[in-house]
Design a protein around this motif. Structure first.
Motif, mmCIF file in Angstrom:
data_model
loop_
_atom_site.group_PDB
_atom_site.id
_atom_site.type_symbol
_atom_site.label_atom_id
_atom_site.label_comp_id
_atom_site.label_asym_id
_atom_site.label_seq_id
_atom_site.Cartn_x
_atom_site.Cartn_y
_atom_site.Cartn_z
ATOM 1 N N UNK A 117 0.834 -1.194 0.000
ATOM 2 C CA UNK A 117 0.000 0.000 0.000
ATOM 3 C C UNK A 117 0.871 1.247 0.000
ATOM 4 N N UNK A 118 0.418 2.287 -0.691
ATOM 5 C CA UNK A 118 1.190 3.515 -0.850
ATOM 6 C C UNK A 118 1.508 4.154 0.491
ATOM 7 N N UNK A 119 0.549 4.183 1.405
ATOM 8 C CA UNK A 119 0.764 4.865 2.678
ATOM 9 C C UNK A 119 1.424 3.981 3.732
ATOM 10 N N UNK A 143 9.641 0.286 -0.902
ATOM 11 C CA UNK A 143 9.493 1.661 -0.432
ATOM 12 C C UNK A 143 8.996 1.614 1.014
ATOM 13 N N UNK A 144 9.335 2.652 1.758
ATOM 14 C CA UNK A 144 8.839 2.778 3.118
ATOM 15 C C UNK A 144 7.914 3.974 3.218
ATOM 16 N N UNK A 194 5.923 9.437 -2.279
ATOM 17 C CA UNK A 194 5.814 9.929 -3.662
ATOM 18 C C UNK A 194 6.233 8.849 -4.648
ATOM 19 N N UNK A 195 7.356 8.200 -4.355
ATOM 20 C CA UNK A 195 7.825 7.123 -5.222
ATOM 21 C C UNK A 195 6.846 5.952 -5.215
ATOM 22 N N UNK A 196 6.290 5.659 -4.048
ATOM 23 C CA UNK A 196 5.305 4.587 -3.950
ATOM 24 C C UNK A 196 4.074 4.901 -4.793
ATOM 25 N N UNK A 215 11.306 5.494 -10.158
ATOM 26 C CA UNK A 215 10.964 4.436 -11.102
ATOM 27 C C UNK A 215 10.115 5.043 -12.203
ATOM 28 N N UNK A 216 10.345 4.586 -13.432
ATOM 29 C CA UNK A 216 9.569 5.107 -14.559
ATOM 30 C C UNK A 216 9.469 4.064 -15.656
#
Length: 257
Positions: A55-57, A75-76, A81-83, A119-120
């Protein structure tokens, strides 16, 4: 130490086999030395994004595959933003990514994580170009290892790798053979190599230039460490100048616009 001052190109299998951690800091940043002697505080990778989970958050995890294996990236809570960007990319798709090497206290002397910073989504050409450049950088390190083993030199990063991994000639031969087979089996479209080189040089200028810029000689030295030839670096710089991606505040010094 700022782990994002520069990045290193390594294949997934080599990073997975890395067990030499250096300069572990209380904030979790560190550097590792890979079996071919690459000193990494951050890695630049490319490949096929296979899975995204989490999950993003909270926390997210991704798997990105190259011709040798797969990277596990995470990601943590500090990388929301990256997440968010990661969550918007639907696998399977080719991506490039930059991940910082982190070695939190209490995770073991040889334990580290790859924390995603960028990441892109990219084209197959860019992925293929990354494979070529990473292969050349890996072969460059293998040659340096072979010279050090032949001479008995055990100083510097290369020496540390030889001593820690107990490097044998057979490992160098097998790894070099694998890399050359990867290159031989690739089907490259025209222009992908040149596109990737320009991106590498642009990143070198951005990461090492600072407010005053960076000299062409310094760019060439940094590019050599990434497996590029001086001619390739000069051509890429000329392209960036022509496209107004950078300029020369004084002759011989390059700075991003």
């Amino acid at each position: 130490m700022n782990g994002m001052d520069s990045f290193t190109r390594v294949f997934a299998r080599e990073l997975a086999g890395t067990g030499l951690v250096k300069d572990r800091q209380k904030d979790g940043t560190c550097r590792v030395i890979t079996p071919t002697g690459a000193l990494c505080s951050a890695v630049f990778i490319a490949g096929a994004l296979l899975e995204v989970d989490g999950r993003v958050n909270d926390r997210m995890q991704a798997r990105v595959a190259d011709p040798t294996g797969a990277f596990t990236l995470e990601t943590g809570r500090q990388e929301r933003d990256t997440a968010g960007i990661l969550s918007s990319i639907q696998p399977p798709v080719f991506v490039t990514a930059v991940a910082e090497i982190r070695c939190p206290w209490g995770t073991g002397d040889a334990a580290f994580r790859c924390v995603l910073q960028d990441i892109r989504e990219v084209t197959r050409d860019i992925r293929d170009g990354w494979v070529i450049t990473t292969a050349r950088a890996t072969l460059f390190r293998i040659e340096a290892l072979a010279r050090a083993m032949e001479s008995g030199d055990r100083t510097g990063t290369i020496g540390e790798a030889i001593l820690h991994y107990r490097t044998m000639p057979g490992y160098l031969k097998d790894t070099a053979t694998e890399i050359r087979e990867i290159l031989a089996g690739m089907e490259l479209s025209p222009g992908c190599r040149e596109t990737d080189i320009v991106q590498v040089v642009l990143t070198l200028i951005r990461d090492n230039g600072g407010e005053k810029g960076i000299t062409l000689e310094e760019i060439i030295r940094a590019g050599t460490g990434e497996g590029l030839s001086p001619g390739e670096v000069r051509k890429a710089v000329e392209s960036l100048l022509a496209e107004d991606e950078c300029y020369q505040p004084v002759k011989g010094t390059i700075r991003l616009l």
